[in-house]
Design a protein around this motif. Structure first.
Motif, short mmCIF file in Angstrom:
data_model
loop_
_atom_site.label_atom_id
_atom_site.label_comp_id
_atom_site.label_asym_id
_atom_site.label_seq_id
_atom_site.Cartn_x
_atom_site.Cartn_y
_atom_site.Cartn_z
N TYR A 54 0.85 -1.19 0.00
CA TYR A 54 0.00 0.00 0.00
C TYR A 54 0.88 1.24 0.00
O TYR A 54 1.96 1.24 0.59
CB TYR A 54 -0.91 -0.04 1.24
N SER A 55 0.38 2.28 -0.63
CA SER A 55 1.19 3.49 -0.80
C SER A 55 1.49 4.24 0.49
O SER A 55 2.46 4.99 0.56
CB SER A 55 0.47 4.45 -1.78
N ASP A 56 0.66 4.05 1.52
CA ASP A 56 0.81 4.85 2.75
C ASP A 56 0.75 3.99 4.01
O ASP A 56 -0.17 4.11 4.81
CB ASP A 56 -0.27 5.94 2.77
N PRO A 57 1.76 3.13 4.18
CA PRO A 57 1.74 2.17 5.29
C PRO A 57 2.19 2.75 6.63
O PRO A 57 3.33 2.59 7.03
CB PRO A 57 2.69 1.06 4.81
N VAL A 58 1.27 3.40 7.34
CA VAL A 58 1.67 4.15 8.54
C VAL A 58 2.08 3.28 9.72
O VAL A 58 2.68 3.77 10.66
CB VAL A 58 0.57 5.13 9.03
N MET A 59 1.73 1.99 9.69
CA MET A 59 2.11 1.12 10.81
C MET A 59 3.43 0.40 10.55
O MET A 59 3.87 -0.40 11.37
CB MET A 59 1.01 0.08 11.07
N ASP A 60 4.03 0.65 9.39
CA ASP A 60 5.22 -0.12 9.04
C ASP A 60 6.50 0.69 9.11
O ASP A 60 6.55 1.86 8.74
CB ASP A 60 5.07 -0.70 7.63
N GLN A 65 8.17 -0.95 4.52
CA GLN A 65 7.92 0.16 3.59
C GLN A 65 8.70 -0.03 2.29
O GLN A 65 8.16 0.16 1.20
CB GLN A 65 8.41 1.49 4.18
N PRO A 127 -4.54 -3.49 10.20
CA PRO A 127 -3.81 -2.62 11.12
C PRO A 127 -4.40 -1.22 11.31
O PRO A 127 -4.14 -0.60 12.33
CB PRO A 127 -2.41 -2.53 10.50
N ASP A 128 -5.17 -0.73 10.34
CA ASP A 128 -5.76 0.60 10.55
C ASP A 128 -7.29 0.56 10.55
O ASP A 128 -7.93 1.59 10.36
CB ASP A 128 -5.23 1.63 9.53
N GLY A 179 4.69 1.32 18.68
CA GLY A 179 5.58 1.64 17.58
C GLY A 179 5.17 0.92 16.32
O GLY A 179 4.10 0.32 16.26
N VAL A 180 6.03 0.99 15.32
CA VAL A 180 5.74 0.40 14.02
C VAL A 180 6.50 -0.91 13.87
O VAL A 180 7.31 -1.28 14.72
CB VAL A 180 6.10 1.38 12.88
N ASN B 174 2.66 10.46 7.15
CA ASN B 174 2.91 9.06 7.52
C ASN B 174 4.01 8.96 8.56
O ASN B 174 3.90 8.23 9.56
CB ASN B 174 3.32 8.24 6.29
N GLN B 296 -4.59 2.90 -4.21
CA GLN B 296 -3.28 3.48 -3.87
C GLN B 296 -3.39 4.99 -4.09
O GLN B 296 -3.99 5.44 -5.07
CB GLN B 296 -2.18 2.90 -4.78
#
Lengths: 265, 408
Positions: A54-60, A65, A127-128, A179-180, B174, B296
């Motif tokens: 995914y383009s915006d992986p905020v938990m990773d 990433q 995750p989100d 954390g991620v 992000n 995406q």
């Protein structure tokens, strides 16, 4: 009883924790991501988490990433994930997708659930997406007999632990740290307490993830969790490998080490 | 019926909500509760008002732009947010959030920034209120906006250049969220726009709504009537929601949001999220966003860095959905033409963001005619855009070095 439920009955009978391994679909290519999954199952992974880039992986963290970026740059499409799931499920390991929510919503929640079930997948880790916003997914997962793994965190209140456990099926994903994703040198001191708080409100299996990267850490976590979840360390095997076969060997070796850990030997 | 949004869980109709890692849900609940309490506390409001007045030069004046009006063919009133400290409406939001951070006892603050305006405002508020400040900024933007990077550092902030993803604003958000999930015990996230997970959209609206509340009263005093329309540019949407909120129950006041049309919505190179996007989930809320068939996120394009964001605040999506506000694009070319016009007719260099609102007002004036009054939020000043505008208009002979002190 779902394939995931059966796995946890078996691992409880065997007096060990289950080993959950994560690799992203389409990284570095679709075929190679399937080969990576086969290698980790061969090395002893019990349950496969297929990541959906995914383009915006905020938990990773940086490792996952980087893998997601490479997969997307190589042309990964969401529909490819079902081929990867089918190949993974064909190994005999129950297989779930770990995905951020927007790609599922965009694909169509019910359509995604139908295609996942048709591919032999067992459920989603989200995750989100917490149960608060999960109405359509809860309905679709019921309809197609899929498991819902929601996350809990050290910051979750007791009320939220109970609510999240109630809404989950298969297993609950306890994030060991605030954390991620990413390997950490030491296992978390917060995880045992989080799992013990969760045990007060549910008897569903609990997997612990974030930061586990080797057999010794897996052994520590297996003392108190029903499953040990490993992601970045496996992904790193592919990121760092000089060629494909070296990467697959590294995955197999790491999976064996982790498996010995979860067997509490 | 009186407008009352969002619901208790942050939904504006089908928009908004909270799509976030569980680790941040309890902290967001605490933040929402703290904001509800602070808002109801007269001591907090008095302190915030005092700071805005003494420090940030608020309330900003309402200015009748006579010469610009003549050219536009309608009576144009400008809400002069460009005269605020740090040069834009953003100081209202960030002082409020920083004061809340002090109240709940978190010593560190983080922020994301695109062009650097919110980052500068955050660094300013943190210096003013003695908070440790870290600003995340996409690597591409740190290069485009080197002067603002220097400014944030002067103000004592740490600036972290983000090298993941597209290396722009969305990736800065992000990375700030990744920081926050690991640091939330001690850290407040000073979110820069009326988007993100609940409670940010409504909290940021509450903090920026002074723009419209003041302008409504100022307009009544000046003209004896409400304006026919209120116009603002929309990126994430904080200045627009700040302007619109006071007028939502005034059914006769048309609300117009002007999005960044870039090269033209039809070219695909734009940031007109409501006009050209589709509903999805990004950065914690359901709203319109620019996305591909797979969900995406697509990179946005605009000459205005402050509008160059592929998402939009959920309340704007809702206002568009119910038809209370309308949203139109203005291209880079239309915005720069309006920019030029305001410079030459009024001696005011607007932010390129705000020039989009002016472009929308010029079009609207044709529709509403000479007897109409159009209120435009001049959300920021254009000092930061001198280089971009000079390049656009071909005014640069060679590389220009901007001296410190020229800017503010």
């Amino acid at each position: 009883m779902s394939a995931v439920d059966e796995l946890f009955v078996r691992t409880r009978d065997e007096n060990r924790a289950a080993l959950v391994g994560y690799l992203p679909a389409g990284f570095p290519t679709k075929a190679q991501s399937i080969a990576g999954i086969e290698a980790m199952v061969d090395g002893g992974v019990d349950l496969v988490e297929v990541g959906l880039p995914y383009s915006d992986p905020v938990m990773d963290g940086p490792v996952i990433q980087a893998a997601a970026e490479q997969a997307l740059a190589a042309g990964f499409r969401v529909s490819d994930v079902f081929d990867v799931v089918a190949a993974s499920a064909a190994t005999g390991a129950p297989t779930v997708i770990m995905t951020y929510w927007n790609p599922v919503e965009r694909y169509g929640v019910e359509r995604f659930a139908a295609d996942l079930a048709a591919a032999g997948g067992s459920g989603l880790i989200t995750p989100d997406l917490t149960p608060d916003e999960a109405g359509p997914w809860i309905d679709a997962s019921e309809k197609y007999g899929l498991d819902r793994t929601f996350l809990v965190a050290p910051s979750s209140t007791d009320e939220r632990l109970a609510m999240t456990a109630e809404a989950s099926s298969g297993f609950i994903y306890a994030t060991a740290v605030m954390g991620v994703t990413g390997a950490r040198e030491q296992t978390s001191s917060l995880a045992p307490e989080l799992v013990s708080r969760l045990r007060q409100v549910t008897d569903k299996p609990v997997g612990v993830g974030l930061g586990v990267s080797n057999g010794a850490q897996a052994r520590e976590v297996a003392e108190f969790a029903d499953a040990v979840i490993v992601g970045s360390a496996l992904v790193r095997c592919l990121l760092d490998a000089p060629d494909e076969s070296a990467g697959l060997d590294a995955i197999r070796t790491l999976a064996r080490d982790l498996r010995a850990g979860v067997e509490r030997k | 019926m009186t407008y009352a949004q969002p619901d208790a869980t942050g939904h504006f109709g089908r928009f908004g909500g909270r799509f976030m890692p569980e680790a941040l849900v309890a902290p967001l609940d605490e933040l929402a509760a703290a904001w509800t309490e602070a808002k109801a506390d007269p001591a907090f409001s008095a302190e915030l008002d005092r700071m805005l007045r003494e420090y940030a030069n608020i309330p900003s004046p309402l200015y009748e732009a006579h010469r610009f009006s003549k050219i536009a063919g309608a009576r144009i009133l400008l809400k002069r947010e460009d005269l605020n400290h740090t040069g834009a409406h953003k100081i209202r939001n960030v002082i409020g959030q920083a004061l809340l951070a002090k109240r709940i006892g978190k010593p560190r603050a983080i922020a994301e920034t695109g062009a650097g305006q919110h980052g500068v405002a955050a660094a300013t508020a943190c210096a003013y209120l003695d908070l440790e400040c870290t600003v995340y900024m996409g690597e591409v933007d740190t290069q485009r906006q080197a002067l603002n990077v220097a400014r944030m550092k002067m103000l004592g902030a740490e600036v972290i250049s983000v090298t993941s993803g597209s290396r722009t604003l969305k990736d800065a958000i992000n990375e700030a969220l990744r920081d926050w999930v690991a640091s939330v015990d001690t850290t407040s996230y000073l979110f820069g726009t009326a988007a993100g997970p609940h409670p940010f959209p409504s909290m940021v609206r509450d903090l920026t709504r002074g723009i419209g509340d003041e302008a409504r009263a100022q307009c009544l005093e000046l003209t004896g009537a409400l304006p026919d329309a209120a116009v603002a540019c929309v990126g994430g949407g904080s200045n627009a929601i700040g302007l619109f909120t006071a007028f939502i129950d005034d059914a006769d006041v048309k609300l117009l949001g002007v999005e960044a049309g870039g090269d033209g919505v039809e070219t695909g190179r734009h940031a007109a999220t409501i006009t050209g996007g589709e509903v999805g989930v990004l950065h914690g809320a359901r709203s319109f966003l620019l996305q591909d068939e797979d969900g995406q996120t697509i990179e946005s394009h605009s000459i205005s860095a402050g509008l160059d964001y592929p998402g939009v605040g959920p309340e704007h999506s809702y206002l568009a959905d119910i038809g209370r506000a309308s949203y139109v694009p203005a291209t880079d070319a239309a915005a720069m033409s309006a920019f030029d016009l305001l410079c030459k007719s009024e001696g005011i260099i607007p932010a390129i963001e705000s020039a989009h609102a002016l472009a929308g007002a010029l079009e609207l004036a044709k529709e509403l005619g000479p007897d109409s009054t159009i209120l435009v939020n001049l959300s920021g000043r254009g000092d930061k855009d001198v280089h971009t505008a000079a390049e656009y208009f071909g005014l640069l002979d060679g590389p220009v070095v901007l001296d410190e002190g020229v800017e503010e």
